[in-house]
Design a protein around this motif. Structure first.
Motif, PDB file in Angstrom:
ATOM      1  N   GLY A 139       9.401  -0.382   5.080  1.00 35.86           N
ATOM      2  CA  GLY A 139       8.398   0.681   5.112  1.00 35.86           C
ATOM      3  C   GLY A 139       8.587   1.716   4.025  1.00 35.86           C
ATOM      4  O   GLY A 139       9.673   1.877   3.465  1.00 35.86           O
ATOM      5  N   GLU A 140       7.493   2.414   3.728  1.00 35.42           N
ATOM      6  CA  GLU A 140       7.547   3.330   2.588  1.00 35.42           C
ATOM      7  C   GLU A 140       8.371   4.591   2.870  1.00 35.42           C
ATOM      8  O   GLU A 140       8.906   5.191   1.949  1.00 35.42           O
ATOM      9  CB  GLU A 140       6.149   3.664   2.066  1.00 35.42           C
ATOM     10  CG  GLU A 140       5.223   4.340   2.996  1.00 35.42           C
ATOM     11  CD  GLU A 140       3.801   4.406   2.396  1.00 35.42           C
ATOM     12  OE1 GLU A 140       3.636   4.958   1.299  1.00 35.42           O
ATOM     13  OE2 GLU A 140       2.877   3.919   3.055  1.00 35.42           O
ATOM     14  N   LEU A 196      -6.097   1.242  -2.931  1.00 36.23           N
ATOM     15  CA  LEU A 196      -6.420   1.979  -1.699  1.00 36.23           C
ATOM     16  C   LEU A 196      -7.075   3.321  -2.027  1.00 36.23           C
ATOM     17  O   LEU A 196      -8.073   3.719  -1.400  1.00 36.23           O
ATOM     18  CB  LEU A 196      -5.130   2.174  -0.891  1.00 36.23           C
ATOM     19  CG  LEU A 196      -5.258   2.802   0.488  1.00 36.23           C
ATOM     20  CD1 LEU A 196      -6.176   1.987   1.389  1.00 36.23           C
ATOM     21  CD2 LEU A 196      -3.869   2.919   1.144  1.00 36.23           C
ATOM     22  N   ALA A 197      -6.537   4.005  -3.033  1.00 38.06           N
ATOM     23  CA  ALA A 197      -7.107   5.308  -3.417  1.00 38.06           C
ATOM     24  C   ALA A 197      -8.534   5.128  -3.945  1.00 38.06           C
ATOM     25  O   ALA A 197      -9.443   5.905  -3.606  1.00 38.06           O
ATOM     26  CB  ALA A 197      -6.223   5.965  -4.481  1.00 38.06           C
ATOM     27  N   SER A 216       1.454  -7.344  -2.114  1.00 35.30           N
ATOM     28  CA  SER A 216       2.809  -6.832  -2.299  1.00 35.30           C
ATOM     29  C   SER A 216       2.713  -5.386  -2.780  1.00 35.30           C
ATOM     30  O   SER A 216       3.329  -4.994  -3.768  1.00 35.30           O
ATOM     31  CB  SER A 216       3.590  -7.707  -3.278  1.00 35.30           C
ATOM     32  OG  SER A 216       2.855  -7.858  -4.457  1.00 35.30           O
ATOM     33  N   ASP A 217       1.903  -4.623  -2.068  1.00 35.20           N
ATOM     34  CA  ASP A 217       1.714  -3.196  -2.375  1.00 35.20           C
ATOM     35  C   ASP A 217       1.592  -2.463  -1.036  1.00 35.20           C
ATOM     36  O   ASP A 217       0.610  -1.781  -0.765  1.00 35.20           O
ATOM     37  CB  ASP A 217       0.454  -2.998  -3.237  1.00 35.20           C
ATOM     38  CG  ASP A 217      -0.783  -3.658  -2.636  1.00 35.20           C
ATOM     39  OD1 ASP A 217      -0.632  -4.428  -1.662  1.00 35.20           O
ATOM     40  OD2 ASP A 217      -1.894  -3.392  -3.114  1.00 35.20           O
ATOM     41  N   LEU A 218       2.634  -2.644  -0.214  1.00 39.32           N
ATOM     42  CA  LEU A 218       2.550  -2.238   1.190  1.00 39.32           C
ATOM     43  C   LEU A 218       2.836  -0.747   1.370  1.00 39.32           C
ATOM     44  O   LEU A 218       3.842  -0.355   1.946  1.00 39.32           O
ATOM     45  CB  LEU A 218       3.540  -3.075   2.013  1.00 39.32           C
ATOM     46  CG  LEU A 218       3.358  -4.600   1.909  1.00 39.32           C
ATOM     47  CD1 LEU A 218       4.397  -5.323   2.768  1.00 39.32           C
ATOM     48  CD2 LEU A 218       1.954  -5.013   2.325  1.00 39.32           C
ATOM     49  N   ARG A 219       1.935   0.067   0.880  1.00 44.19           N
ATOM     50  CA  ARG A 219       2.130   1.516   1.037  1.00 44.19           C
ATOM     51  C   ARG A 219       0.767   2.217   1.012  1.00 44.19           C
ATOM     52  O   ARG A 219      -0.206   1.677   0.459  1.00 44.19           O
ATOM     53  CB  ARG A 219       3.035   2.077  -0.072  1.00 44.19           C
ATOM     54  CG  ARG A 219       2.433   1.918  -1.438  1.00 44.19           C
ATOM     55  CD  ARG A 219       3.317   2.412  -2.583  1.00 44.19           C
ATOM     56  NE  ARG A 219       2.547   2.349  -3.815  1.00 44.19           N
ATOM     57  CZ  ARG A 219       2.347   1.221  -4.513  1.00 44.19           C
ATOM     58  NH1 ARG A 219       2.883   0.089  -4.102  1.00 44.19           N
ATOM     59  NH2 ARG A 219       1.596   1.243  -5.594  1.00 44.19           N
ATOM     60  N   GLY A 249       6.276  -3.491  -2.937  1.00 44.00           N
ATOM     61  CA  GLY A 249       5.416  -2.328  -3.118  1.00 44.00           C
ATOM     62  C   GLY A 249       5.502  -1.298  -1.997  1.00 44.00           C
ATOM     63  O   GLY A 249       4.546  -0.575  -1.734  1.00 44.00           O
ATOM     64  N   MET A 250       6.653  -1.213  -1.345  1.00 43.56           N
ATOM     65  CA  MET A 250       6.815  -0.143  -0.351  1.00 43.56           C
ATOM     66  C   MET A 250       7.099   1.171  -1.081  1.00 43.56           C
ATOM     67  O   MET A 250       7.117   2.246  -0.478  1.00 43.56           O
ATOM     68  CB  MET A 250       7.927  -0.490   0.635  1.00 43.56           C
ATOM     69  CG  MET A 250       7.568  -1.723   1.454  1.00 43.56           C
ATOM     70  SD  MET A 250       8.915  -2.265   2.500  1.00 43.56           S
ATOM     71  CE  MET A 250       8.449  -3.965   2.805  1.00 43.56           C
TER      72      MET A 250
END
Ligand SMILES: Cc1cc2nc3c(=O)[nH]c(=O)nc-3n(C[C@H](O)[C@H](O)[C@H](O)COP(=O)(O)OP(=O)(O)OC[C@H]3O[C@@H](n4cnc5c(N)ncnc54)[C@H](O)[C@@H]3O)c2cc1C
Length: 470
Positions: A205-206, A20-21, A10-13, A246-247
């Motif tokens: 989407g973000e 991700l970083a 739930s961190d879709l960005r 989490g977008m």
């Protein structure tokens, strides 16, 4: 090659995503999404949220492909299949480290621990990051070293201890060299037990989320403290679906506030600082889920309320679910949720209190119904909100404070605009009559009489709470 696997949930960005970083800083990245429809359904998520989730993954896939990050997609149905699914991917692609951002409800924490254990046994590094909150649960505690059960001291401590580093945005990954790994095609959603609501209102989407945030801050943020309680006015951010999946991140929201508000979160514009407070409520309930895990097991936070004599009233419950209680504001709110997947905060409080106090129906039935219909359904906030309304939770409304739905209607929808929008039969009435339509017109309007009398229902709820021994 030091291949990094990022498990997105739930961190879709791609922007400001800690896992991700961190992965991209170490080597080339492969991303994976594990679709767990049976588990989500057992958590009560309905078609609207699952559909939004699927559309969010599709948007994310597009964003990742611009960075040459392949997105793998696996159907695992239930959480207990997650360790094996991830290990299979890790072995196939010679992954050296797994990264993910923590989620705080109990089942999610158990799943993540099982994954960490499995990777440890296999000798592959795995790391979870605290990304969805400024303070990792367990790091913002009372003077006695416990979790906060009351919001105001929590928020004061939050403001006192927040640092620039916690709010710093994580860099999005740079475009990487193409890996010999293809993204998976995203499967269609199987038929769900309902049709998704509100697709048009909630593009995923973000980019959309960032646009929502910018427009909110530009046009409505400064009026938030005066407008946020009026459901007929578009006064709130409507960012909850995007925050829930989490977008958009809470840091992006807080940074945007600071740039509008001279660098401040606690002082300055009243609208903006009130909004920050709501983001802290969100974080508070995530800490509550970790600090008091019984709330994740369908238990009330306040032990003594376990004995409350909730009523069995299927007919009343059905009328509430369908927006046919005869209380126009309650009915308008329920119809808004059934149609759009979203309900205004003031009305979530009014409808939740109506179910748990006026009908004296177990709040857990309402919690589950909301979860099934909300596009922003999120365990911590939903459970926190329901236990607040039912006076069973952390820092909840005192049991004797029972909203009068008609007074709430006159106060927060003074011209009956919101009612007219969602209960069109009542639009024919003069504005003032919409709060409590005249009895002799109900048949003509095809609108039900109130299913309970406010005064009598209030007295019944007070008796039920007074009967509890503390
Ligand atoms: C019974 C009940 C059930 C709720 N269920 C949910 C839910 O499933 N998911 C959910 O995100 N919120 C839930 N809330 C909290 C709140 O109603 C929504 O977050 C809010 O209405 C979303 O609209 P917005 O994005 O315009 O909020 P804004 O007013 O713009 O607030 C900004 C953000 O702060 C957070 N927030 C605001 N109020 C709260 C709150 N009271 N508790 C926790 N976080 C908050 C949300 O992430 C929201 O998007 C519930 C509240 C109640 C009383």
């Amino acid at each position: 090659m030091d291949v990094q696997l990022v498990w997105l949930r739930s961190d879709l960005r791609i922007h400001d995503n800690t896992a991700l970083a961190a992965a991209a800083a170490k080597g080339p990245v492969i991303a994976v999404f594990l679709r767990s429809i049976a588990q989500w359904q057992s958590h009560g998520h309905g078609a609207t949220k699952i559909d939004f989730w699927a559309r969010g993954v599709a948007a994310l896939k597009g964003a990742l492909s611009g960075l040459n990050i392949p997105l793998l997609h696996r159907d695992i149905d239930r959480f207990d299949a997650a360790p094996q699914a991830l290990l299979d991917i890790a072995r196939e692609h010679h992954v050296t480290r797994l990264h993910f951002n923590h989620e705080y409800p109990l089942d999610e924490r158990r799943r993540d621990q099982a994954v960490l254990d499995a990777f440890k046994r296999e000798g592959i590094a795995a790391h979870g990051y605290h990304d969805a909150v400024a303070f990792a649960p367990g790091t913002l505690l009372t003077g006695k070293g416990g979790y906060y059960g009351v919001f105001t001291p929590f928020s004061k401590a939050w403001h006192r201890q927040i640092s620039a580093e916690q709010l710093e945005l994580r860099d999005p990954p740079e475009v990487q060299k193409r890996l010999p790994v293809e993204s998976d095609p995203l499967p269609e959603l199987p038929p769900l037990d309902d049709n998704p609501a509100g697709r048009r209102e909630w593009p995923a989407g973000e980019e959309t989320a960032a646009d929502h945030l910018a427009r909110f801050l530009r046009f409505r943020g400064r009026h938030y403290s005066v407008q946020r309680d009026f459901p007929g006015v578009r006064g709130t951010s409507e960012l909850s679906p995007y925050l829930a999946l989490g977008m958009i991140s809470h840091r992006q929201c807080l940074q945007a506030v600071m740039s509008e508000n001279g660098g401040h979160l606690a002082d300055g514009d009243a609208g903006l600082t009130t909004w920050v407070n709501e983001l802290i409520w969100r974080e508070f309930y995530q800490h509550v889920a970790v600090g008091f895990p019984e709330v994740c097991r369908h238990q009330p936070f306040q032990e003594h309320t376990k004995q409350l004599a909730w009523r069995e009233d299927d007919e009343g419950f059905k009328a509430w679910c369908e927006g046919r209680t005869g209380y126009p504001l309650v009915d308008a709110a329920m119809r808004q949720m059934l149609t759009t997947g979203w309900m205004h905060n003031r009305l979530r409080m009014v409808t939740a209190m109506f179910l748990s106090k006026h009908l004296l129906i177990d709040w857990r039935r309402g919690e589950a119904f909301f979860m099934r219909h909300l596009v922003d359904g999120e365990f911590c906030a939903n459970n926190g909100g329901w236990q607040w309304a039912a006076s069973t939770g952390t820092d909840s409304a005192p049991y004797f404070r029972i909203f009068n739905p008609t007074t709430q209607s006159k106060r927060f929808d003074p011209d009956g605009e919101f009612i007219a929008r969602w209960v069109p039969a009542l639009a024919e009435l003069p504005a003032k009559a919409r709060h409590a339509p005249p009895r002799d017109m109900l048949t003509q309007l095809d609108y039900p009489a109130p299913i309970v009398d406010h005064k009598a229902a209030r007295a019944r709820a007070l008796d039920a709470f007074k009967a509890l021994s503390k």
